[in-house]
Design a protein around this motif. Sequence first.
Motif: not given
Length: 292
Positions: A5-13, A23-31
């Motif tokens: 139960s988690y999501t993976v994406g690339t931060m645009s904010e 900072p996560l802007h422009g980087k891959k992150y996990v929510q």
Amino acid sequence: AGPGSYTVGTMSERFDCHYCRDPLHGKKYVQKEGRHCCVKCFEKICANTCIECKKPIGADSKELHFKNRYWHDSCFRCFKCYTSLVNEPFMLRENNKVWCSNCTATADAPRCKGCFKPIIAGDQNVEYKKMAWHKDCFTCSQCKQVIGSGSFFPKGDDFYCVSCHEHKFAKTCAKCKNPITSGGLTYQEQPWHSECFICSNCKKQLGGKRFTAVEDQFYCVDCYKECVAKKCAGCKNPITAGFGRGTSVVNYEDESWHDYCFKCTKCARGLANKRFVCHNGKIYCAECPKRL
């Protein structure tokens, strides 16, 4: 099993990692659980540990879970045969090991007493006293031929086919010398087939009937009277001791009498075990010849 139960994406904010504050802007992150974190912190702090390989299940890995247990998709394999269980039926067994349905069925199957291998559903088998054999493993202890579903005789821990049991254990008929597999009778401590214990003259079976033996030959009552028994010199009937009235026989020279027929020709006195006189071929008491 299902995904984590988690999501993976690339931060645009503009967001910082919840843990290391990078900072996560422009980087891959996990929510996960409403928190954003970098991949490094996720794997170090938040990732689930694979129950099979004991390593973290990273953000780039596919995760499977079942009853609060987690696996890499590549680790989700049958403990016994190593077949991948992704999208396949499985069972969680002892020590939290997953087994495929085939290996589970094999492990739970009864073991053949012959080859000690499992008897799985669909195998032809033989069962006896809570023990089981593959059909081809159920063999005669003597000749080693397959008994299968045929007739057999148990002897202790051994099993014998009909033929071997006959030759090894069955009694042998005193007449034909063949094994007696069922029924039969005993005469003078010797076993006989019922069909072998017959009258020597008429060939009728004598089991359960009255008979007499003469020089190793057996006769029914009728044939003994007709063919074997001596004829009484008095009444001219057969002398059949044990079959009719009287059991004693009186023999004199070449003739025989029933004991009750051996009597004085003149006065009819019974002479069995008494003194008598033979005159002109006739039997008299000691007194009657004097009156002739």
